[in-house]
Design a protein around this motif. Structure first.
Motif, PDB file in Angstrom:
ATOM      1  N   ARG A  30      10.456   7.248   0.256  1.00  0.00           N
ATOM      2  CA  ARG A  30      10.929   8.593   0.592  1.00  0.00           C
ATOM      3  C   ARG A  30      10.392   9.685  -0.328  1.00  0.00           C
ATOM      4  O   ARG A  30      10.301  10.848   0.072  1.00  0.00           O
ATOM      5  CB  ARG A  30      12.468   8.609   0.572  1.00  0.00           C
ATOM      6  N   GLU A  31      10.011   9.308  -1.549  1.00  0.00           N
ATOM      7  CA  GLU A  31       9.638  10.330  -2.521  1.00  0.00           C
ATOM      8  C   GLU A  31       8.201  10.232  -3.036  1.00  0.00           C
ATOM      9  O   GLU A  31       7.676  11.219  -3.552  1.00  0.00           O
ATOM     10  CB  GLU A  31      10.591  10.269  -3.739  1.00  0.00           C
ATOM     11  N   VAL A  32       7.581   9.093  -2.905  1.00  0.00           N
ATOM     12  CA  VAL A  32       6.277   8.903  -3.560  1.00  0.00           C
ATOM     13  C   VAL A  32       5.140   8.689  -2.563  1.00  0.00           C
ATOM     14  O   VAL A  32       4.092   9.328  -2.654  1.00  0.00           O
ATOM     15  CB  VAL A  32       6.325   7.706  -4.545  1.00  0.00           C
ATOM     16  N   LYS A  33       5.320   7.804  -1.619  1.00  0.00           N
ATOM     17  CA  LYS A  33       4.210   7.460  -0.708  1.00  0.00           C
ATOM     18  C   LYS A  33       3.826   8.653   0.159  1.00  0.00           C
ATOM     19  O   LYS A  33       4.667   9.492   0.512  1.00  0.00           O
ATOM     20  CB  LYS A  33       4.563   6.248   0.143  1.00  0.00           C
ATOM     21  N   LEU A  34       2.549   8.710   0.520  1.00  0.00           N
ATOM     22  CA  LEU A  34       2.042   9.762   1.396  1.00  0.00           C
ATOM     23  C   LEU A  34       2.233   9.372   2.855  1.00  0.00           C
ATOM     24  O   LEU A  34       2.476   8.205   3.175  1.00  0.00           O
ATOM     25  CB  LEU A  34       0.567  10.017   1.104  1.00  0.00           C
ATOM     26  N   GLU A  35       2.089  10.346   3.733  1.00  0.00           N
ATOM     27  CA  GLU A  35       2.338  10.102   5.156  1.00  0.00           C
ATOM     28  C   GLU A  35       1.395   9.052   5.739  1.00  0.00           C
ATOM     29  O   GLU A  35       1.781   8.292   6.631  1.00  0.00           O
ATOM     30  CB  GLU A  35       2.207  11.416   5.944  1.00  0.00           C
ATOM     31  N   ASP A  36       0.157   9.020   5.258  1.00  0.00           N
ATOM     32  CA  ASP A  36      -0.809   8.076   5.824  1.00  0.00           C
ATOM     33  C   ASP A  36      -0.788   6.713   5.137  1.00  0.00           C
ATOM     34  O   ASP A  36      -1.605   5.843   5.433  1.00  0.00           O
ATOM     35  CB  ASP A  36      -2.223   8.660   5.759  1.00  0.00           C
ATOM     36  N   GLU A  37       0.149   6.523   4.209  1.00  0.00           N
ATOM     37  CA  GLU A  37       0.276   5.229   3.536  1.00  0.00           C
ATOM     38  C   GLU A  37       1.369   4.400   4.196  1.00  0.00           C
ATOM     39  O   GLU A  37       2.282   4.932   4.831  1.00  0.00           O
ATOM     40  CB  GLU A  37       0.588   5.431   2.049  1.00  0.00           C
ATOM     41  N   ASN A  38       1.274   3.084   4.031  1.00  0.00           N
ATOM     42  CA  ASN A  38       2.249   2.175   4.631  1.00  0.00           C
ATOM     43  C   ASN A  38       3.464   1.981   3.723  1.00  0.00           C
ATOM     44  O   ASN A  38       3.450   2.351   2.548  1.00  0.00           O
ATOM     45  CB  ASN A  38       1.583   0.829   4.936  1.00  0.00           C
ATOM     46  N   LYS A  39       4.486   1.349   4.265  1.00  0.00           N
ATOM     47  CA  LYS A  39       5.739   1.176   3.539  1.00  0.00           C
ATOM     48  C   LYS A  39       5.556   0.351   2.272  1.00  0.00           C
ATOM     49  O   LYS A  39       4.754  -0.578   2.218  1.00  0.00           O
ATOM     50  CB  LYS A  39       6.785   0.520   4.443  1.00  0.00           C
TER      51      LYS A  39
END
Length: 352
Positions: A296-305
């Motif tokens: 929710r706070e670190v990963k970018l939109e184009d990155e996976n869970k």
């Protein structure tokens, strides 16, 4: 001007290093292919002999004497027998699967003489010492797997031996169905989803820690950092190190994640928490919180869970199963071993 000179030096050094690697690779290829061809000639000569067993011994003895006198002790009877076995082992198939060979090997293989090319089922990409080790693996799928992984990951002979001793093939095969196990022998380890990253157990014998838990979690973490290159090899393909003791804060409360990695293949963060002793359900809940925060706070939109891995000395499968949701694809708990078990002990670990 100074920057331009530095760029020139860097480019020249990179070029020379690549050239050196290519020379070494060419020598390795040529040696393996030559030994394969020698083995083939010996087998064909034996097949033409009337008394095959005795005739074969005589061929090896006389050939060895001639070759040793001219080329040195590398052509002893024992070595010639190994070349013969090399041909018998690899002539019945390509050195690696059709798909892997066609895509990865033939495009980059140096040209060889027509006579060898016509008799070779495929190019050899490893050293002769690698193939001596591989030939001792009786299961064909397992042997194929280690050959493919050694090529893909540029394993040294020592690393190949370590991965075999740590039963990498068996550890990966445990969580797979029959088709997926067969694929290991055809393509090696293919990472397409989170579960493909996971091993159980992880073998950390390179840390030099005792089997008993006479060390703290912080000491275990420090050892992993000190041996980061080895740990990355154990983790598998595509991992890069991001941080240790990564602090996250919300509502004025601070938490620290032991180790953070990024997997370039799956394009996701991988969080690792280290636990001494038996895994508790609270440990799984804590990892769930870390994973949710990163998502929710670190990963970018184009990155996976984000993926979370809890490494523990012991665990209850029931605790893991009932703490995590049925469709879980993000959080995993695996045991770790700090000593390399004997083959007998490994069988017990795997069966349990």
């Amino acid at each position: 001007m100074q920057v331009e000179k530095q760029n020139l030096y860097t480019k020249v050094i990179e070029l020379l290093n690549r050239a050196r690697q290519n020379v070494v690779q060419t020598i390795n290829n040529t040696m393996a292919m030559t030994y394969f061809e020698i083995g083939k000639m010996i087998v064909e000569e034996e097949q033409d002999g009337k008394e095959k067993a005795e005739y074969g011994k005589q061929i090896l003895r006389e050939l060895s004497e001639r070759l040793v006198s001219e080329f040195g002790k590398g052509f002893s009877e024992t070595n010639l027998k190994q070349m013969r076995y090399f041909y018998l082992t690899y002539s019945i198939r390509q050195t690696v699967s059709d798909e892997f060979e066609n895509n990865e090997i033939l495009e980059t293989s140096p040209k060889t003489s027509d006579s060898i090319q016509q008799t070779m089922p495929a190019q050899f990409k490893l050293t002769w010492s690698h193939y001596l080790k591989l030939m001792r693996i009786t299961d064909v799928n397992e042997r194929n797997f280690y050959e493919i992984e050694a090529i893909k990951n540029n394993w040294s002979l020592r690393e190949l031996q370590r991965q075999f001793d740590s039963a990498l093939y068996t550890r990966l095969a445990l969580s797979k169905n029959k088709e997926e196990v067969l694929s290991l022998g055809q393509k090696g380890q293919i990472i397409e989803k989170s579960k493909d990253l996971i091993k159980d157990p992880y073998v950390l014998e390179f840390l030099g820690l005792p089997e008993q838990n006479f060390y703290s979690e912080s000491e275990l973490e420090q050892k992993l950092i000190d041996k980061l290159e080895h740990f990355l090899l154990e983790l598998g393909n595509g991992f890069t190190f991001v941080a240790r003791q990564k602090r996250i804060t919300f509502e004025e409360r601070h938490f620290k994640i032991d180790l953070v990695f990024y997997n370039r293949i799956l394009k996701c963060f991988v969080l690792i928490d280290l636990k001494i002793g038996e895994l508790k359900h609270q440990d799984i809940g804590q990892m769930q919180m870390y994973v949710n925060y990163f998502d929710r706070e670190v990963k970018l939109e184009d990155e996976n869970k984000t993926i979370g891995i809890i490494l523990c000395q012991d665990k209850s499968e029931s605790v893991v199963r009932y703490t995590l949701p049925e469709n879980n694809e993000q959080i995993f708990a695996s045991k770790y071993l700090t000593v390399l078990p004997s083959e007998k002990d490994f069988i017990k670990i795997i069966e349990n």
